[in-house]
Design a protein around this motif. Structure first.
Motif, PDB file in Angstrom:
ATOM      1  N   ALA A   1       0.815  -1.212   0.000  1.00  0.00           N
ATOM      2  CA  ALA A   1       0.000   0.000   0.000  1.00  0.00           C
ATOM      3  C   ALA A   1       0.854   1.271   0.000  1.00  0.00           C
ATOM      4  O   ALA A   1       0.559   2.204  -0.767  1.00  0.00           O
ATOM      5  CB  ALA A   1      -0.961  -0.005   1.185  1.00  0.00           C
ATOM      6  N   PRO A   2       1.929   1.350   0.807  1.00  0.00           N
ATOM      7  CA  PRO A   2       2.764   2.565   0.759  1.00  0.00           C
ATOM      8  C   PRO A   2       3.405   2.787  -0.618  1.00  0.00           C
ATOM      9  O   PRO A   2       3.547   3.926  -1.065  1.00  0.00           O
ATOM     10  CB  PRO A   2       3.840   2.320   1.820  1.00  0.00           C
ATOM     11  CG  PRO A   2       3.251   1.301   2.736  1.00  0.00           C
ATOM     12  CD  PRO A   2       2.365   0.452   1.879  1.00  0.00           C
ATOM     13  N   VAL A   3       3.765   1.721  -1.286  1.00  0.00           N
ATOM     14  CA  VAL A   3       4.351   1.824  -2.624  1.00  0.00           C
ATOM     15  C   VAL A   3       3.322   2.430  -3.580  1.00  0.00           C
ATOM     16  O   VAL A   3       3.630   3.353  -4.351  1.00  0.00           O
ATOM     17  CB  VAL A   3       4.814   0.437  -3.128  1.00  0.00           C
ATOM     18  CG1 VAL A   3       5.370   0.513  -4.539  1.00  0.00           C
ATOM     19  CG2 VAL A   3       5.832  -0.172  -2.172  1.00  0.00           C
TER      20      VAL A   3
ATOM     21  N   ALA B   1      -9.040  -3.950  -6.205  1.00  0.00           N
ATOM     22  CA  ALA B   1      -9.449  -3.733  -4.811  1.00  0.00           C
ATOM     23  C   ALA B   1      -8.343  -3.043  -4.014  1.00  0.00           C
ATOM     24  O   ALA B   1      -8.617  -2.153  -3.199  1.00  0.00           O
ATOM     25  CB  ALA B   1      -9.819  -5.062  -4.163  1.00  0.00           C
ATOM     26  N   LEU B   2      -7.087  -3.423  -4.247  1.00  0.00           N
ATOM     27  CA  LEU B   2      -5.957  -2.787  -3.560  1.00  0.00           C
ATOM     28  C   LEU B   2      -5.890  -1.306  -3.920  1.00  0.00           C
ATOM     29  O   LEU B   2      -5.706  -0.456  -3.044  1.00  0.00           O
ATOM     30  CB  LEU B   2      -4.649  -3.490  -3.935  1.00  0.00           C
ATOM     31  CG  LEU B   2      -3.373  -2.903  -3.350  1.00  0.00           C
ATOM     32  CD1 LEU B   2      -3.319  -3.159  -1.839  1.00  0.00           C
ATOM     33  CD2 LEU B   2      -2.145  -3.502  -4.023  1.00  0.00           C
ATOM     34  N   CYS B   3      -6.067  -1.002  -5.185  1.00  0.00           N
ATOM     35  CA  CYS B   3      -6.025   0.392  -5.630  1.00  0.00           C
ATOM     36  C   CYS B   3      -7.191   1.191  -5.068  1.00  0.00           C
ATOM     37  O   CYS B   3      -7.015   2.324  -4.608  1.00  0.00           O
ATOM     38  CB  CYS B   3      -6.029   0.460  -7.153  1.00  0.00           C
ATOM     39  SG  CYS B   3      -4.539  -0.194  -7.916  1.00  0.00           S
ATOM     40  N   THR B   4      -8.373   0.612  -5.075  1.00  0.00           N
ATOM     41  CA  THR B   4      -9.556   1.305  -4.558  1.00  0.00           C
ATOM     42  C   THR B   4      -9.439   1.549  -3.059  1.00  0.00           C
ATOM     43  O   THR B   4      -9.788   2.614  -2.569  1.00  0.00           O
ATOM     44  CB  THR B   4     -10.833   0.498  -4.865  1.00  0.00           C
ATOM     45  OG1 THR B   4     -10.925   0.307  -6.270  1.00  0.00           O
ATOM     46  CG2 THR B   4     -12.075   1.211  -4.365  1.00  0.00           C
ATOM     47  N   ALA B   5      -8.923   0.565  -2.326  1.00  0.00           N
ATOM     48  CA  ALA B   5      -8.807   0.687  -0.871  1.00  0.00           C
ATOM     49  C   ALA B   5      -7.768   1.723  -0.452  1.00  0.00           C
ATOM     50  O   ALA B   5      -7.928   2.376   0.578  1.00  0.00           O
ATOM     51  CB  ALA B   5      -8.455  -0.667  -0.259  1.00  0.00           C
TER      52      ALA B   5
ATOM     53  N   ASP C   1      -8.696   6.490  -3.940  1.00  0.00           N
ATOM     54  CA  ASP C   1     -10.158   6.487  -3.899  1.00  0.00           C
ATOM     55  C   ASP C   1     -10.719   5.926  -5.206  1.00  0.00           C
ATOM     56  O   ASP C   1      -9.990   5.713  -6.168  1.00  0.00           O
ATOM     57  CB  ASP C   1     -10.717   7.875  -3.593  1.00  0.00           C
ATOM     58  CG  ASP C   1     -10.306   8.910  -4.609  1.00  0.00           C
ATOM     59  OD1 ASP C   1     -10.490   8.674  -5.815  1.00  0.00           O
ATOM     60  OD2 ASP C   1      -9.789   9.965  -4.193  1.00  0.00           O
ATOM     61  N   ALA C   2     -12.005   5.688  -5.225  1.00  0.00           N
ATOM     62  CA  ALA C   2     -12.643   5.052  -6.378  1.00  0.00           C
ATOM     63  C   ALA C   2     -12.498   5.903  -7.637  1.00  0.00           C
ATOM     64  O   ALA C   2     -12.294   5.366  -8.732  1.00  0.00           O
ATOM     65  CB  ALA C   2     -14.115   4.780  -6.082  1.00  0.00           C
ATOM     66  N   ASP C   3     -12.576   7.236  -7.493  1.00  0.00           N
ATOM     67  CA  ASP C   3     -12.414   8.113  -8.658  1.00  0.00           C
ATOM     68  C   ASP C   3     -11.005   8.001  -9.230  1.00  0.00           C
ATOM     69  O   ASP C   3     -10.818   7.937 -10.439  1.00  0.00           O
ATOM     70  CB  ASP C   3     -12.712   9.571  -8.291  1.00  0.00           C
ATOM     71  CG  ASP C   3     -14.174   9.804  -7.992  1.00  0.00           C
ATOM     72  OD1 ASP C   3     -15.016   9.037  -8.504  1.00  0.00           O
ATOM     73  OD2 ASP C   3     -14.483  10.747  -7.238  1.00  0.00           O
ATOM     74  N   ARG C   4     -10.020   7.969  -8.352  1.00  0.00           N
ATOM     75  CA  ARG C   4      -8.622   7.834  -8.794  1.00  0.00           C
ATOM     76  C   ARG C   4      -8.415   6.473  -9.445  1.00  0.00           C
ATOM     77  O   ARG C   4      -7.691   6.349 -10.439  1.00  0.00           O
ATOM     78  CB  ARG C   4      -7.677   8.008  -7.592  1.00  0.00           C
ATOM     79  CG  ARG C   4      -6.200   7.943  -7.958  1.00  0.00           C
ATOM     80  CD  ARG C   4      -5.824   9.178  -8.773  1.00  0.00           C
ATOM     81  NE  ARG C   4      -4.408   9.279  -8.948  1.00  0.00           N
ATOM     82  CZ  ARG C   4      -3.780   8.946 -10.091  1.00  0.00           C
ATOM     83  NH1 ARG C   4      -4.456   8.481 -11.108  1.00  0.00           N
ATOM     84  NH2 ARG C   4      -2.477   9.086 -10.190  1.00  0.00           N
ATOM     85  N   ASN C   5      -9.050   5.457  -8.887  1.00  0.00           N
ATOM     86  CA  ASN C   5      -8.914   4.109  -9.405  1.00  0.00           C
ATOM     87  C   ASN C   5      -9.446   3.993 -10.835  1.00  0.00           C
ATOM     88  O   ASN C   5      -8.927   3.220 -11.634  1.00  0.00           O
ATOM     89  CB  ASN C   5      -9.623   3.105  -8.497  1.00  0.00           C
ATOM     90  CG  ASN C   5      -9.374   1.683  -8.923  1.00  0.00           C
ATOM     91  OD1 ASN C   5      -8.236   1.271  -9.130  1.00  0.00           O
ATOM     92  ND2 ASN C   5     -10.436   0.925  -9.084  1.00  0.00           N
TER      93      ASN C   5
END
Length: 143
Positions: A18-20, A71-75, A78-82
């Motif tokens: 997640a930090p990456v 799911a990793l990206c959304t979590a 945010d969903a808009d960025r994803n």
């Protein structure tokens, strides 16, 4: 100026990458660059290995990996960025597929984690080291 950032994550690490991902998103946002996120599955295509798996195993693994990557990206973003992220699931040797993906995407920067945190030394992990050594573009290593 950076136009495209490729972030390499290992979905088997769970939230450890997640930090990456967050740093890659920040770096992409600095220049308004495209963010691509890649994960690499091992290749079970050799005939003696693939015989132990169902015929549609690879396709199922790709679908599941894509779902986990999304799911990793959304979590963590945010969903808009994803929605603006290109999610890539490759199959093969991790460092080779990361480099191929960077080349085909026209990435100007690769962001990768140094290694799994259970390693007690301060060296780069083998995939990160190979990406750094063989990449033709800048590599940002997150420790």
């Amino acid at each position: 100026m950076i136009n495209s950032v490729l972030c390499a994550v290992d979905i088997s690490n769970g939230e450890l990458d997640a930090p990456v991902l967050k740093i890659a998103a920040k770096l992409a946002d600095l220049d308004g660059a495209q963010l691509d996120v890649v994960t690499v599955l091992p290749d079970f295509g050799e005939s003696w290995v693939s015989g132990f798996f169902e015929s549609d195993f690879h396709n199922k693994a790709l679908e599941e990996a894509h779902e986990k990557l999304t799911a990793l990206c959304t979590a963590n973003l945010d969903a808009d960025r994803n929605e603006k992220i290109r999610h890539v699931v490759a199959t093969g040797t991790a460092y080779q597929e990361i480099l191929k993906t960077a080349e085909s995407a026209g990435s100007d920067l690769i962001v990768i984690g140094a290694h799994k945190p259970d390693l007690k030394d301060y060296l780069l992990g083998p995939n990160a080291a190979r990406v750094v050594r063989h990449s033709s573009v800048s590599v940002y290593v997150v420790r």
